[in-house]
Write an enzyme that holds these catalytic residues in place. Sequence first.
Site, PDB file in Angstrom:
ATOM      1  N   HIS A 232       6.779  28.055 -24.498  1.00 31.51           N
ATOM      2  CA  HIS A 232       8.189  27.615 -24.023  1.00 31.51           C
ATOM      3  C   HIS A 232       8.249  26.621 -22.380  1.00 31.51           C
ATOM      4  CE1 HIS A 232      12.492  28.991 -22.802  1.00 31.51           C
ATOM      5  NE2 HIS A 232      11.551  29.194 -21.548  1.00 31.51           N
ATOM      6  N   PHE A 233       8.787  26.108 -23.334  1.00 33.76           N
ATOM      7  CA  PHE A 233       9.555  24.853 -21.314  1.00 33.76           C
ATOM      8  C   PHE A 233      10.713  25.083 -20.840  1.00 33.76           C
ATOM      9  CE2 PHE A 233       6.836  21.322 -23.443  1.00 33.76           C
ATOM     10  CZ  PHE A 233       5.779  21.598 -22.339  1.00 33.76           C
ATOM     11  N   GLY A 236      11.135  24.906 -14.821  1.00 31.62           N
ATOM     12  CA  GLY A 236      10.750  25.000 -13.722  1.00 31.62           C
ATOM     13  C   GLY A 236       9.150  25.343 -14.854  1.00 31.62           C
ATOM     14  N   GLY A 237       8.397  24.291 -15.452  1.00 34.58           N
ATOM     15  CA  GLY A 237       7.422  24.303 -15.654  1.00 34.58           C
ATOM     16  C   GLY A 237       7.502  24.826 -16.828  1.00 34.58           C
ATOM     17  N   GLY A 238       6.130  25.580 -17.890  1.00 35.14           N
ATOM     18  CA  GLY A 238       5.805  25.617 -18.907  1.00 35.14           C
ATOM     19  C   GLY A 238       5.334  26.535 -18.691  1.00 35.14           C
ATOM     20  N   LYS A 254       0.888  29.797 -16.656  1.00 31.46           N
ATOM     21  CA  LYS A 254       2.497  29.991 -16.444  1.00 31.46           C
ATOM     22  C   LYS A 254       2.295  28.947 -15.901  1.00 31.46           C
ATOM     23  CE  LYS A 254       5.783  32.938 -15.270  1.00 31.46           C
ATOM     24  NZ  LYS A 254       6.720  34.078 -15.416  1.00 31.46           N
ATOM     25  N   ASP A 361      13.909  42.725 -13.560  1.00 38.16           N
ATOM     26  CA  ASP A 361      14.100  41.813 -14.736  1.00 38.16           C
ATOM     27  C   ASP A 361      13.602  42.466 -15.636  1.00 38.16           C
ATOM     28  OD1 ASP A 361      14.922  39.224 -15.238  1.00 38.16           O
ATOM     29  OD2 ASP A 361      12.230  38.162 -15.308  1.00 38.16           O
TER      30      ASP A 361
END
Length: 854
Positions: A232-233, A236-238, A254, A361
Site C-alpha cells: 500500500h502507498f 505518509g509513505g509505503g 512501514k 484505531d
Amino acid sequence: MDDRYDSYCAVDPLFYDSLSTAASTAPRYAADRPLPAGWERETKDDWLVYGPVGGTLPQQGWKIHISARLDNAERVLTRVLDYCQARDIPVKHLRGPRLLLMRNSKYARRGSSGKFITVYPRDDAELELTAKELADLLDGEPGPYVLSDLRYGAGPVHLRYGGFAARYCLSPDGQVVPAIEDQHGRLVPDRRDPVFHVPEWVTLPDFLAPHLAARNATTTGDLPYRIEKVIHFSNGGGLYEARDTRTDERVVLKEARPHAGLDSTGTDAVTRLHREAEMLTRLADVPHLVRVHDQFTLGEHEFLALAYVDARPLNRLIVERHPLVHLDADRAAYTRWALDVDRQVSEALAAIHAHGVVYGDLHMFNILVAEDGTVTLVDFEVAAPLEEATRPALRNQAFAAPRDRTGFDVDRYALACLRLALFLPLTAMLRLAPGKGAHLADVIAEHFPVPRALLDEAVAVLDGTPDAAARTAPRLEPGTLEIDPDDWPGLRDRLAAAIVASATPHRDDRLFPGDIQQFTGADGGLNVAHGAAGVLWALHATGAGVDPEHERWLVDRVREPASGTRLGFYDGLHGIAYVLDRLGRHEEALRLLDACLAEPWHALGADLASGLSGVALNLAHFADTTGDRRYLDAARQAASLVTERLGPVDSVPEISGGRNPWAGLTRGGAGIALMLLRMYERDGDPALLDHAGTALRQDLRRCVLREAGHLEVNEGWRTMPYLAHGSVGVGLVLDQYLAHRADEELGDAARAIRRCADFPFYAQSGLFAGRAGIVAYLAERGELDQARDQGRLLSWHALPYRGLPAFPGEQLLRLSMDLATGTAGVLTALAATRPERTVRLPFLTPRTDGAAGD
C-alpha cells in the site's frame, strides 16, 4: 474504504463538501498583505494567484514548487512573495492553513501533495536564477518532498515541467485531463504522477543534472532487507512485504516520510511511526498484537520493520464469507466464527487497557485473521498512554467514536461498532444517525442466531449508556424510515421533499449535495451522474415536479461552459442537454448540443458515461425530437467510430478496472452494446447486432462465476454485481440483446447474472453501485414484485434528514442527493417498480418504430 472520501467529510457533518468551499471564511495566508503597484490577485479554486497586470507567460514550461510545514508556512510565503513581486515573477499559493493541512494529509493525492507555492519563471535563464536564489533564501526551512518533482538541494524548492495555462485534452481512456503540447503541437496529458518525469521531447536543463544524480543516489540496495511486494502507498509513505537478508525472516516494512502524511492535528508520519514503535514495545507481552522486528533510517525516511503475520484483513474475509451475500453459507457457522473474532479482539483490548494504553484505531482493516482463526491487531500509529490520549487524529469513520467519548471509551465504542459490523457492515451510517444502531441490531437479530444480550450491550455502548435499559440516544421510531414501494405517491413525495430541502441555489458549484465527484471537474455539480441535471431529471421523470428556480440555476451555469467541461452523457454537456430538453428547455438544449458538436468529440472514448456511446444515443434522441438530419448523421458517425475500435472478444483483459478498461454499463461493453442495440433497432443493420454481441462477450470475459452459481464482474481483488460497473448492468443489456437474437451461451450468462439480484445484503444503497441498481434491474426485467421486495430492504440504509427519508452516498459517510449514489437514484429505482412503468433510465427503452421493429 476509499480514503479520498475522508477529506470531504471535514466541512459539513451531513454532506460531502470541498475544503475550497469553506476556504473563503477560513483563516487565509497573506490576508492583510497589500498588493504592489501594477499587480493583481485573484482566487482560483484552492489558490490565490498573483501577477503583474497585463503580464504574459508561456503556455507551459518549468515551474518551481515550494513546500512548507504548518509552522513555517507564513514565513516561507512572505519570503517567496517578497522575492517574486520585486522581480515581477507570477506566483500562486494555497489560500490557508486548512488547505495546506489537507494537501499534506495522509490520504492526500501523492502527485500533488506538498505543493504550497508555485512560481512561474518566464524562461530557462530565469528558472535557473530563481531556483538558486529561492533555495538560498529558504535554506534551513523544512518542508515535505514533492514526489512529482525534482528536489533542488536539500530544502523545500522543487521543479517540474508542466502546463502554465489551463488547457485540457482527452486521456487514453477518454477522460478530460490537464494538457501540455508535445513536439508536434498536439495536446497530450500533463502527467502528474508521484514520480519525477520529464516529457520525452523536453531536455533537462544542465543545472539540474547534479540534483537528479543526488535524487538517484539513495537506493534500497544497501539495506539488509529485500522488498518483495508493495502492499500500500499513502502520502505518509509505503507499506511493503520484505525479507530480512540476514535471517531470511519475512517482515513488513512501514515507511514514514518527514513532514508528510499529516493527521488532523498536523502530526507527520515520522512522529507517528516513532509513537507506534514505542507503544508496541510497551505492549510486547500482550497477545494478538503485531511485534516489532527493527527500526532504521534510509535517506530522510524512517522505517519500522514488523514481524510478518500470515493472515488476512478481516474486511476481506467478511466479503468472502458473509451469509447475506453468499446464499449457500451456513449462518450458524458464520455466527460462531464472527463471535470468536469479537471475543479475541475484546480480550486484546482489555489487555491493552490493562497496560494503560488507548488503541484508538480499531476497525476491520486493522484486524488480521489467520487461517486457524487467530486474530492479530496492527497499526498502532495513534495509540497513546491513557494520560496522554486525546481524540484520535486518524480514524476510520465507520468505527470512530463521537466527540463525547474519551480514553478507553474510544476503543469500547469501536468494539461495539465491530460487533454489529461483523454481521451488518453499515456502521459508517451511525455518524449520521446515532439511533440507527438499534435498527441495525434488530436486522441482525432477524437474520443471525446472535444472543440478543450481546447486541443490546453493543447498542447501549453506542448510545453512551451502561445498559440497554438506560438508553438516551433517540431510537428511530418504527415506520419513520420505512421504505414501502406500495406507498406511492406518498413515498415519492417524501423522498422528493428531502432532495429539495437540501438544495443550495446560492452556491455556484453545486445545487444538490452529492458525491465527491462534484468537486473533481468544472461540470461535477452540473452533470447527470452527480450533479443538478440528474436530480432534476429524476424529479421530473417520477412526477415529483421541478422548481423553476432550480431549472434556471442549471441553465445559467451551462450558458458559458467552463474550460475543461466534459462532453459525455453522464459526466458532461450531452447529458445536461438531454435533461434540459426533457424539462421543456428546448432552445437551451439545442444551443448546448450544437456547442458539443463544435468540440473535438470524435476523440472521446467509446463508453456510455463519458464517451461516444452516450453521445450517439443522445444525438439520435435529438434527431428524433427535431428531425434534424445533422444529429442523426453525427450519431451514426459516433457509432461507426465505436465499432471500428471495438476489437475482438479476447482484446480485453480478464480483469475490470484499475489499470485495465472497465466492464459494465457505464464504462464497459454493456454500455456500448446498449447504443448498438438502439442503432440496430433504428437502422436494421445486422452488423450492429453482431458488434453488440461482441461488446457483451467482452464484458462477460471479465466476469467470474461464483460458488453459488451467480456471475459477477471480476475486479481482481473483489467481484461486483452492481448496475454501473457490475454484472447486473451487463445482464440488463444482455436481456435486451437476447430479445433480438437467441444465443444459448449468452442465455446461460443472463440467468447466472439474475442470481445476483437475490441477495438480502448490498453494502450501499445507490443506483450505480448499490441496492437501488438491483431494484432497477429487476424492474427492467418486469419482475416488479421482486423489485419491490428489494426496494423494501432499502430501509436498512434509510436515514433521517429534516424528518424525511434520505440515503447515504458512496462509502456511507455522508448523505447524497445525486442520481448515481444518492436519494435521487433511489427515487428513480423505486418509481420503476410501479405497475405503470413510466420511469426508466435514459435509452433503456427499446425502439419499436425503426427498421428492426418493422
